[in-house]
Design an enzyme around this catalytic site. Structure first.
Site, mmCIF file in Angstrom:
data_model
loop_
_atom_site.group_PDB
_atom_site.id
_atom_site.type_symbol
_atom_site.label_atom_id
_atom_site.label_comp_id
_atom_site.label_asym_id
_atom_site.label_seq_id
_atom_site.Cartn_x
_atom_site.Cartn_y
_atom_site.Cartn_z
ATOM 1 C CB ALA A 31 -0.918 0.012 1.220
ATOM 2 C CB CYS A 32 0.672 4.378 -1.998
ATOM 3 S SG CYS A 32 1.347 6.064 -2.005
ATOM 4 C CE1 TYR A 33 -1.435 9.128 1.176
ATOM 5 C CE2 TYR A 33 -2.105 7.638 -0.575
ATOM 6 C CZ TYR A 33 -1.857 8.913 -0.113
ATOM 7 O OH TYR A 33 -2.024 9.982 -0.966
#
Length: 264
Positions: A145-147
């Protein structure tokens, strides 16, 4: 004459990614900035994540579209809680010539300054700070996940990620894309869409924050976009006026006062 600031309200992340690809399909002659807002949720995968989930599976599990981007990094859940920006410059521009971290730094520090103007204690993460965070999170279940992690010059508020960055460098031009969390995303929806455990949604909620969570209220898209445009103009040395109050909303041009009503 007022500057035209494009804020494109889109139904699917495919529109944003198609625009980004189109701009880099030919030599970029001058800097461009475009803001994106989203009518509904969607998932955007990094270029190396094609095996993470299929569009059919994402639609079946969570009822949302799935798009791929040219940049690397992890999966992003776009939606009404996010304001994104695409910054595109020619390869000869100082913004591009300084290397990948230069582009990230200019965008990240611009976002952080605008968030501080709104009253949020935000700062862009230095490469050293990002390295420490990556070492701490080695083996984390959130690497998809990017975040879920931090990279150099992404933005945090009170230690939690609020702005993610991605970049594409081609012989035709350079794109830096950024996503600001205006309010909390539906992290469980993202986990359902990509087939990840529900516990990952809880971890994402712990590692991230948003404007609404930090301020107790959600700023309007024009409020944020105007401040960002001013900072980006200085960064890319745009020749247009920084005092714009005119927005492009779909195919309409609207004054900022009307935008406040339409975009809250």
């Amino acid at each position: 004459m007022s500057e035209l600031i494009p804020i494109s309200l889109i139904a699917s992340p495919h529109e944003e990614q198609a625009w980004n690809r189109q701009q880099l399909s030919v030599p970029v002659s001058e800097p461009q900035v475009r803001f994106w807002a989203y009518e509904a949720p969607g998932v955007v995968l990094g270029c190396s994540q094609s095996g993470l989930v299929s569009a059919v599976d994402a639609a079946h599990r969570a009822g949302m579209p799935l798009a791929g981007r040219q940049a690397g990094g992890g999966a992003v859940l776009v939606g009404p809680w996010m304001l994104s920006v695409s910054v595109i410059v020619p390869v000869t521009h100082p913004f591009a010539l300084g290397g990948a971290l230069t582009g990230y730094r200019q965008i990240g520090e611009g976002f952080a300054a605008v968030l501080r103007d709104l009253g949020i204690d935000a700062h862009a993460v230095t490469p050293e700070q990002a390295k420490s965070a990556q070492e701490r999170d080695a083996g984390s279940s959130l690497q998809w996940a990017c975040y879920g992690g931090l990279s150099p010059w992404e933005v945090v508020a009170n230690g939690k990620k609020i702005v993610g960055l991605a970049q594409v460098r081609r012989r035709t031009g350079v794109l830096v894309a950024a996503g600001l969390l205006l309010s909390r995303p539906d992290w469980p929806d993202l986990c359902r869409a990509v087939g990840k455990p529900a516990g990952d949604a809880d971890l994402l909620a712990l590692r991230t924050t948003s404007c609404a969570e930090e301020l107790g209220w959600e700023p309007t898209l024009p409020e944020v976009a105007i401040g960002l445009r001013r900072h980006l103009q200085e960064t890319i040395r745009s020749s247009t006026s920084p005092d714009s109050r005119v927005f492009s909303f779909g195919n309409r041009l609207i004054q900022n006062s009307e935008a406040d009503e339409l975009l809250v």
